[in-house]
Structures are given as structure tokens and as C-alpha cells.
Design an enzyme around this catalytic site. Structure first.
Site, PDB file in Angstrom:
ATOM      1  N   GLU A   1       0.855  -1.197   0.000  1.00 18.01           N
ATOM      2  CA  GLU A   1       0.000   0.000   0.000  1.00 18.01           C
ATOM      3  C   GLU A   1       0.886   1.240   0.000  1.00 18.01           C
ATOM      4  O   GLU A   1       2.099   1.152   0.249  1.00 18.01           O
ATOM      5  CB  GLU A   1      -0.965  -0.022   1.198  1.00 18.01           C
ATOM      6  CG  GLU A   1      -2.060  -1.064   1.039  1.00 18.01           C
ATOM      7  CD  GLU A   1      -3.124  -1.016   2.114  1.00 18.01           C
ATOM      8  OE1 GLU A   1      -3.131  -0.079   2.922  1.00 18.01           O
ATOM      9  OE2 GLU A   1      -3.951  -1.939   2.128  1.00 18.01           O
TER      10      GLU A   1
ATOM     11  N   ARG B   1      -0.639   9.347   1.286  1.00 18.05           N
ATOM     12  CA  ARG B   1      -2.092   9.477   1.145  1.00 18.05           C
ATOM     13  C   ARG B   1      -2.552  10.927   1.066  1.00 18.05           C
ATOM     14  O   ARG B   1      -3.474  11.255   0.320  1.00 18.05           O
ATOM     15  CB  ARG B   1      -2.759   8.767   2.327  1.00 18.05           C
ATOM     16  CG  ARG B   1      -4.229   8.661   2.207  1.00 18.05           C
ATOM     17  CD  ARG B   1      -4.800   7.785   3.289  1.00 18.05           C
ATOM     18  NE  ARG B   1      -4.601   6.374   2.987  1.00 18.05           N
ATOM     19  CZ  ARG B   1      -5.116   5.387   3.713  1.00 18.05           C
ATOM     20  NH1 ARG B   1      -5.842   5.656   4.767  1.00 18.05           N
ATOM     21  NH2 ARG B   1      -4.918   4.130   3.375  1.00 18.05           N
TER      22      ARG B   1
ATOM     23  N   HIS C   1     -11.556   9.705   6.473  1.00 22.24           N
ATOM     24  CA  HIS C   1     -11.355   8.274   6.684  1.00 22.24           C
ATOM     25  C   HIS C   1     -10.754   7.982   8.057  1.00 22.24           C
ATOM     26  O   HIS C   1     -10.981   6.909   8.603  1.00 22.24           O
ATOM     27  CB  HIS C   1     -10.410   7.776   5.580  1.00 22.24           C
ATOM     28  CG  HIS C   1     -10.191   6.311   5.562  1.00 22.24           C
ATOM     29  ND1 HIS C   1     -11.202   5.406   5.324  1.00 22.24           N
ATOM     30  CD2 HIS C   1      -9.068   5.571   5.734  1.00 22.24           C
ATOM     31  CE1 HIS C   1     -10.711   4.175   5.342  1.00 22.24           C
ATOM     32  NE2 HIS C   1      -9.419   4.244   5.610  1.00 22.24           N
TER      33      HIS C   1
ATOM     34  N   HIS D   1      -9.234   9.776   2.732  1.00 21.87           N
ATOM     35  CA  HIS D   1      -8.848   8.691   1.828  1.00 21.87           C
ATOM     36  C   HIS D   1      -9.065   9.187   0.414  1.00 21.87           C
ATOM     37  O   HIS D   1     -10.123   9.732   0.109  1.00 21.87           O
ATOM     38  CB  HIS D   1      -9.676   7.439   2.097  1.00 21.87           C
ATOM     39  CG  HIS D   1      -9.061   6.208   1.508  1.00 21.87           C
ATOM     40  ND1 HIS D   1      -8.991   5.999   0.153  1.00 21.87           N
ATOM     41  CD2 HIS D   1      -8.455   5.148   2.080  1.00 21.87           C
ATOM     42  CE1 HIS D   1      -8.380   4.850  -0.080  1.00 21.87           C
ATOM     43  NE2 HIS D   1      -8.040   4.312   1.079  1.00 21.87           N
TER      44      HIS D   1
ATOM     45  N   ARG E   1      -1.385   9.256   8.970  1.00 23.29           N
ATOM     46  CA  ARG E   1      -1.255   7.825   9.278  1.00 23.29           C
ATOM     47  C   ARG E   1      -0.816   7.026   8.053  1.00 23.29           C
ATOM     48  O   ARG E   1      -1.328   7.227   6.950  1.00 23.29           O
ATOM     49  CB  ARG E   1      -2.609   7.293   9.759  1.00 23.29           C
ATOM     50  CG  ARG E   1      -2.615   5.821  10.097  1.00 23.29           C
ATOM     51  CD  ARG E   1      -4.001   5.412  10.521  1.00 23.29           C
ATOM     52  NE  ARG E   1      -4.927   5.648   9.437  1.00 23.29           N
ATOM     53  CZ  ARG E   1      -5.357   4.712   8.590  1.00 23.29           C
ATOM     54  NH1 ARG E   1      -4.949   3.471   8.715  1.00 23.29           N
ATOM     55  NH2 ARG E   1      -6.203   5.015   7.631  1.00 23.29           N
TER      56      ARG E   1
HETATM   57  C1  SIN Z   1      -7.424   1.041   2.430  1.00 20.12           C
HETATM   58  O1  SIN Z   1      -7.673  -0.151   2.330  1.00 20.12           O
HETATM   59  O2  SIN Z   1      -7.101   1.754   1.503  1.00 20.12           O
HETATM   60  C2  SIN Z   1      -7.530   1.664   3.772  1.00 20.12           C
HETATM   61  C3  SIN Z   1      -6.431   1.223   4.599  1.00 20.12           C
HETATM   62  C4  SIN Z   1      -6.292   2.159   5.734  1.00 20.12           C
HETATM   63  O3  SIN Z   1      -6.909   3.211   5.749  1.00 20.12           O
HETATM   64  O4  SIN Z   1      -5.492   1.868   6.621  1.00 20.12           O
END
Ligand code: SIN
Length: 509
Positions: A121, A283, A341, A237, A376
Site C-alpha cells: 500500500e 495518502r 477516513h 482517503h 497515518r
Molecule cells: C485502504 O484499504 O485503503 C484503507 C487502509 C487504511 O486506511 O489503513
């Protein structure tokens, strides 16, 4: 005020909130041989963001990974405001937390060799997100934890309770809470209280969080004088599915980890224009880029080539959400928008969940353990809930103050009518969104003043004011807090606020 109808003396710990942090804490209290009462507004597993988490749990388990590397990525994302010791605790205790959840039956995905599958990620230097059923980590982990909670005789659960205020003794220590349970008002006394009420997404009109999550823990803690840290840091998000639903369904970041691309109205990939890491940039950067592209005509997540026909098997939750909205992500790009988010700010805690008020603990999203700083790192929140929820439960279980000291009567906060909450949510989107400035925040604070004059000091208004005033006072940009009028990075400092004294800004390294 309606009279309190019942007083329940809980010879143990009271936990308000029942996401992964609250239930991890409950299991830890029970393991110490103490009784625990968990109060949830709704049936366990619903109304909490933990159950909706798609990505999974970031944890250093791979052969080329270490807790130190995970810590480096977490500190980098936190933009100078994470506490290195809290991050060290998170990343070193992470593997044990996953083993504990496996022991409870959480069915983490494994490959043919039986090794846990880990996804990449954004802003992680390694694939390290342990997942379940592709994008179903939160629901599956919560199902395993809930089954354990229900089977534990030391744990009692109320599934229709809302905390209206905290009860303090004459020394100021928190000794329980006033709970609205259906038609009844019940004073519950306890040796210690753990707040695990989740974040603040429900204060915004555009959010991926459940409606139940409206900053109640933040406000309850502030009302008894607890220190609140960095409430201006709200994470958006970048890829909520933009199909007009409230709350907005999520298109997990793991899609971009698998090669899905953000495209503009002309069908062109745009993230490289904003950051060298492109679609896997931090993010906050991606959220601002998506907001900017939206203003130019729209933003879409194109997973046709990267996922295509594998969608139903690899990302069943996203696939279901898209199909329910009449959109087939195998053959169509997904319209996306930034949505609230996660709240990095929260009730200040030490490494064992202790707040600045005796007898009061906090865990999960409503807490500020120091892990997340200004931004985060993806999939660190379920891990934080499991690690620090367990630590908070263990520490709270050791509180032995007797349950019958005189309690200060606690005035319950007024409730905010539905229409007023919708007004607040719109004002929060406009005033304290992905980007903010002094005029937008000042207008927001005026709206909060007007709502407070009309409806009283509701918990939602207290939480919203904490966010708005801190955002106005932080006259620079850092992490998820971006000021249009002050785009430059300013000094590394925390915001510390209390309600019992004049709001104060204090420097901290
Ligand atoms: C996601 O799956 O993109 C969210 C993961 C997160 O916010 O930690």
C-alpha cells in the site's frame, strides 16, 4: 434532565465503544481476571470503522522486512509528529498481535506454501499488509474477536448504549459513565473507563466512516479535562467511490498497490504530475491531487488492466459496492473522491492508554498514542487498535480504586437533532476539508457557534470545534493539514488543548 433510573456498580472496567480497540481491551481485561462491561451503540460488528477496513493490518512479517523498516515508513508518513517510542512499540509488538488474532481464528490469507499473503500500500517500502479474503480484513478479524468476546464469561456487552457523560469522583478521577440505554438512563460506576469510540468521520458529509462515529470520545474526554492532541489532523482517503452514497464506500489503496491507476477526465494518468511516487505517493498528497482533478472535471480509478476479471475474487467488497451502484469495475473506471477516513488527532495517551485524567483510558482512533503523527500510514490503524487496545485493557485492569466513592453528578450533553447534524456535516466539509484556510475555518466556527446557541453544547459540536479551532491556529501546512493560505511547512509542534482552561497551544518536540 431526566432522572437516572438505575445505578450499576461494575466491579471492574467499563469500555465505551466496541471496535477492534475496545474489544481487544475487553479481552485483555478479562485475561487479567477482572470483569468488564462493553457498551456499544449498536450490535457488535456494526457501527464501527474496524469492521469496514479493507486493506488489512500492516505488520513486518516478510523475509525482507523488519519492525525497524516498518517504523521508518511510519515515521516518514507521520511528517515529524509521530512519537518514535510509540512507533517502536507498534511495530515490534505487531507480529505478536497478528499471532494473537490468528489464535482467535482470524483467517488471514495464505499462499500455497502457507505463508501469510501481504499487499503493498502507499508509502510502505515493502508489501506488508496482512489481508483477509482480499479486501475483507476488518470484517473477518472483527468476527473472530467478537466470537471470543461473546464466549468470555468475564465480559458483559450492552448493545444499545450511548455514553452521555463521564462520572468523576471528588478528586477528579473518572469512575464511570452515564449511559443512555434505550429509554433508560443508567449510571455505571467502574474502577476505570476506557474510551474506544472511534473517529470523527460522521461529523463530515463526505466520509467512509459509519454514521455512529462522531467524535463522542474526544468530547467526553475533553469535558473532564483530558488533554486533546492535534485534532486538526484529519486524514482523507483519496479513493472513496463517488456514487452519491452516505457513507461513501471505499476503493482500497491495495488496488493501487496491484497496479490500478488514477486517471483524469481525459483518461490520462495524473499522479506523476503531483509526486515522483505516482499512484503510491503518501495518502495526503494523493487526496489533494484527486481533489484538484475533481475540480478540473473528475478523477477515476482505473483497475481494468491491473485487476479486470479477477475483481470478484481478489477485491469482493469493492466489487460488490461498485456493482450495487451500477458500475462494473472490470470494464469501467471507478469515479473517486477524497473522503474523511481517519482522525490522527485524539485524546492524549501514554503507551498504556492512560490519559491525562486518572481512571480514564483511551484506545483506537479516539486516542492519540503518538503513532500516526500528522498522517497515518495505510493499514496501521487496525494494528494500533490491536496493540494499544490490549495494552490499555491490561493497564486498566490493574486499577483497584473502590467503586463507592462519592461521584460528581455529570450533566449529560444535549443531543443534536438530525437536521442540525446535517448542517454541521456540510459545514465541516466546506470549512475543514482536504484544504482549508482562515476564511473557511472562520465560517465553520461561526456555524458551530450558531448551532451551539440553538441546541447547546452537544458532543458533536465540542468535537467539531476542537478540529476547527486547532486547524485555524496551525498557520502552516503539515501532513494531512493543508492550509491554502499557509502552504509552507512550519515548525514541528503539537497542538495540545484542554476545555477546562483557555485553549492553549504548546510547543513539543
Ligand atoms: C485502504 O484499504 O485503503 C484503507 C487502509 C487504511 O486506511 O489503513
Amino acid at each position: 434532565m431526566d432522572p437516572v433510573q438505575t445505578i450499576v456498580h461494575q466491579d471492574g472496567v467499563l469500555i465505551i465503544g466496541a471496535g477492534l480497540a475496545g474489544l481487544s481491551a475487553a479481552l485483555a481485561v478479562a485475561k487479567e481476571g477482572r470483569r468488564v462491561l462493553v457498551v456499544s451503540p449498536v450490535t457488535l460488528g456494526t457501527g464501527c470503522a474496524s469492521s469496514w477496513a479493507q486493506g488489512g493490518m500492516a505488520v513486518a512479517l516478510g523475509a525482507d522486512d523488519t519492525p525497524e523498516l516498518h517504523a521508518e515508513d511510519t515515521l516518514e508518513a507521520g511528517a515529524g509528529l509521530s512519537d518514535p517510542e510509540a512507533v517502536r512499540v507498534l511495530t515490534t509488538e505487531g507480529p505478536e498481535a497478528v499471532r494473537r488474532l490468528l489464535g482467535l481464528g482470524a483467517p488471514f490469507d495464505r499462499d500455497a506454501q502457507g505463508t501469510l499473503v501481504q499487499s503493498l500500500e502507499a508509502a510502505h517500502s515493502r508489501p506488508r499488509v496482512a489481508r483477509v479474503g482480499g479486501d475483507g480484513a476488518g470484517a473477518a478479524i472483527m468476527a473472530a474477536v467478537i466470537a471470543s468476546v461473546r464466549g468470555e464469561p468475564m465480559i458483559e456487552v450492552w448493545e444499545n448504549g450511548q455514553a452521555l457523560s463521564l462520572l468523576s469522583d471528588t478528586s477528579g478521577a473518572v469512575r464511570g459513565a452515564l449511559i443512555q440505554c434505550g429509554e433508560d438512563r443508567i449510571e455505571v460506576t467502574a474502577h476505570a473507563v476506557i474510551l474506544a469510540t472511534g473517529g470523527i468521520g460522521g461529523l463530515y458529509a463526505t466520509t467512509t466512516d459509519p454514521a455512529e462515529v462522531r467524535g463522542q470520545g474526544l468530547a467526553l474526554a475533553a469535558l473532564v479535562g483530558a488533554v486533546i492532541v492535534d485534532p486538526e489532523f484529519v486524514q482523507f482517503h483519496p479513493t472513496a467511490i463517488d456514487v452519491g452514497l452516505d457513507p461513501a464506500p471505499l476503493a482500497t489503496e491495495a488496488l493501487r498497490g496491484e497496479g490500478a491507476t488514477l486517471i483524469d477526465a481525459g483518461g490520462q494518468p495524473f499522479m506523476k504530475r503531483y509526486h515522483p511516487q505516482g499512484d503510491l505517493a503518501p495518502r495526503d498528497v494523493v487526496a489533494r491531487a484527486v481533489a484538484a482533478e475533481q475540480a478540473r472535471g473528475g478523477a477515476w480509478l482505473d483497475a481494468r488492466a491491473a485487476i479486470g476479471e479477477l475483481f470478484p475474487d481478489e477485491f469482493p467488497a469493492v466489487f460488490r459496492a461498485c456493482m450495487a451502484a451500477g458500475l462494473d469495475p472490470r470494464i469501467q473506471p471507478i469515479p473517486v473522491a477524497p473522503a474523511v477516513h481517519y482522525h490522527m488527532g485524539g485524546v492524549w495517551t501514554d503507551l498504556d492508554g492512560g490519559t491525562s485524567v486518572l481512571g480514564l483510558y483511551a484506545a483506537g482512533e479516539c486516542a492519540s498514542t503518538g503513532v500516526h503523527g500528522a498522517n497515518r500510514l495505510a493499514s496501521n490503524s487496525l494494528l494500533e487498535a490491536a496493540v494499544f487496545g490490549t495494552r490499555a485493557g491490561k493497564a486498566a485492569a490493574s486499577e483497584l480504586r473502590s467503586g463507592d466513592a462519592a461521584l460528581l453528578s455529570a450533566e449529560p450533553a444535549p443531543s443534536l437533532p438530525h437536521a442540525a447534524l446535517q448542517r454541521l456535516r456540510k459545514a465541516m466539509d466546506l470549512g475543514a476539508g482536504v484544504t482549508r484556510d482562515a476564511p473557511s475555518l472562520t465560517r465553520l466556527i461561526s456555524e458551530i457557534d450558531a448551532l451551539e446557541a440553538e441546541y447547546g453544547r452537544a458532543l458533536e459540536l465540542i468535537a467539531a470545534r476542537l478540529v476547527a479551532e486547532a486547524a485555524l491556529a496551525r498557520t502552516h501546512s503539515r501532513g494531512a493539514h493543508f492550509r491554502r493560505d499557509f502552504p509552507e511547512l512550519g515548525a514541528v509542534r503539537h497542538t495540545l488543548r484542554t476545555l477546562t482552561t483557555r485553549p492553549a497551544l504548546m510547543a513539543a518536540e
